[in-house]
Design a protein around this motif. Structure first.
Motif, PDB file in Angstrom:
ATOM      1  N   HIS A 137       2.537  -7.143   5.671  1.00 12.29           N
ATOM      2  CA  HIS A 137       1.620  -6.854   4.564  1.00 12.29           C
ATOM      3  C   HIS A 137       1.207  -8.088   3.757  1.00 12.29           C
ATOM      4  O   HIS A 137       0.335  -7.992   2.895  1.00 12.29           O
ATOM      5  CB  HIS A 137       2.252  -5.836   3.614  1.00 12.29           C
ATOM      6  CG  HIS A 137       2.629  -4.549   4.276  1.00 12.29           C
ATOM      7  ND1 HIS A 137       1.690  -3.631   4.700  1.00 12.29           N
ATOM      8  CD2 HIS A 137       3.844  -4.029   4.593  1.00 12.29           C
ATOM      9  CE1 HIS A 137       2.313  -2.596   5.254  1.00 12.29           C
ATOM     10  NE2 HIS A 137       3.614  -2.814   5.200  1.00 12.29           N
TER      11      HIS A 137
ATOM     12  N   GLY B  37       4.131  -7.262   0.347  1.00 10.76           N
ATOM     13  CA  GLY B  37       5.437  -7.014   0.946  1.00 10.76           C
ATOM     14  C   GLY B  37       6.547  -7.042  -0.073  1.00 10.76           C
ATOM     15  O   GLY B  37       7.433  -6.168  -0.079  1.00 10.76           O
TER      16      GLY B  37
ATOM     17  N   ARG C  96       6.406  -3.883  -2.202  1.00  9.97           N
ATOM     18  CA  ARG C  96       6.961  -2.713  -1.506  1.00  9.97           C
ATOM     19  C   ARG C  96       8.479  -2.779  -1.471  1.00  9.97           C
ATOM     20  O   ARG C  96       9.156  -1.766  -1.670  1.00  9.97           O
ATOM     21  CB  ARG C  96       6.395  -2.642  -0.086  1.00  9.97           C
ATOM     22  CG  ARG C  96       4.920  -2.298  -0.033  1.00  9.97           C
ATOM     23  CD  ARG C  96       4.487  -1.900   1.363  1.00  9.97           C
ATOM     24  NE  ARG C  96       3.093  -1.465   1.365  1.00  9.97           N
ATOM     25  CZ  ARG C  96       2.541  -0.724   2.305  1.00  9.97           C
ATOM     26  NH1 ARG C  96       3.264  -0.312   3.335  1.00  9.97           N
ATOM     27  NH2 ARG C  96       1.275  -0.378   2.239  1.00  9.97           N
TER      28      ARG C  96
END
Length: 227
Positions: free
Chosen positions: A31, A36, A39
């Motif tokens: 990502h 990233g 998340r």
């Protein structure tokens, strides 16, 4: 005559928690760094929230963590775990523990990694060390992606002892003369299985368990240079 050596991985053999470091690396690779990291932070926040509501044992937190692997591509995760180990993980290995492994291998010992982490992140380490087996938390997959469910229970606490007992039975081996290396209270059931018990880098645990096992050994690797 061959004997078995059972080693916890995270903070015993390597200076990190592999199940966290590798998945964060994967999210960043897929990502991008900012997305990233965001998340991954959300995942860690969900674990903190669960702990705040009373979910404290490692095995349950482990199960909750792996639910976030749902829909992750099996092959892609294996590739990013390999990348992480080659670029970062290898530098985090504790050289004194690796020296212990080499010493046991010279004596024809069976080297067995025992961890609550998952195969994709442990397999590169296993190959590097030429370990004989990896006993770890088994993630369920279907049609090339992880489901977020586990096969059986996490390899944590009593789960480590059960996996060792199953391995010994299946491979027709013996625990006679066996060694176990750990760093955390959750490693105690694994330590109980072995004749020779070694605590790595946790002097408080070592001091507490010496009352129970006067022969308990202590390995200080805090001054290690990275490999």
């Amino acid at each position: 005559m061959s004997y078995c050596v059972f080693l916890d991985v995270d903070e015993t053999l390597i200076n990190c928690k592999t199940l966290l470091a590798t998945f964060r690396h994967h999210l960043n690779a897929v990502h991008g760094g900012s997305v990233g990291d965001a998340r991954f932070s959300c995942i860690m926040d969900s674990l903190s929230d669960a702990q705040a509501t009373g979910l404290s044992d490692r095995a349950s937190l482990n199960q909750l963590y792996y639910r976030h692997f749902a829909s992750i591509d099996v092959v892609n995760l294996a590739a990013t775990c390999e990348s992480w180990f080659n670029s970062t993980g290898i530098k985090l290995l504790k050289t004194r523990v690796c020296d212990e492994i080499a010493r046991h291998q010279q004596r024809n010992a069976q080297i067995v990694l025992v961890s609550g982490s998952y195969h994709a992140c442990l397999d590169p380490l296993s190959r590097y060390l030429k370990a004989d087996a990896v006993l770890c938390t088994e993630l369920v997959s279907a049609q090339g992606v992880y489901t977020g469910e586990l096969q059986g229970y996490p390899t944590i606490g009593v789960g480590k002892a059960q996996r060792i007992a199953d391995y010994i039975f299946q491979q027709q081996l013996s625990l006679h003369g066996s060694f176990a290396y750990g760093d955390h209270q959750s490693d105690v059931p694994m330590l109980e299985m072995a004749d020779e018990k070694v605590i790595v880098d946790n002097h408080n645990l070592y001091s507490a368990l010496r009352v129970r096992w006067p022969e308990l050994e202590w390995l200080d690797s805090q001054q290690d240079e990275v490999m």
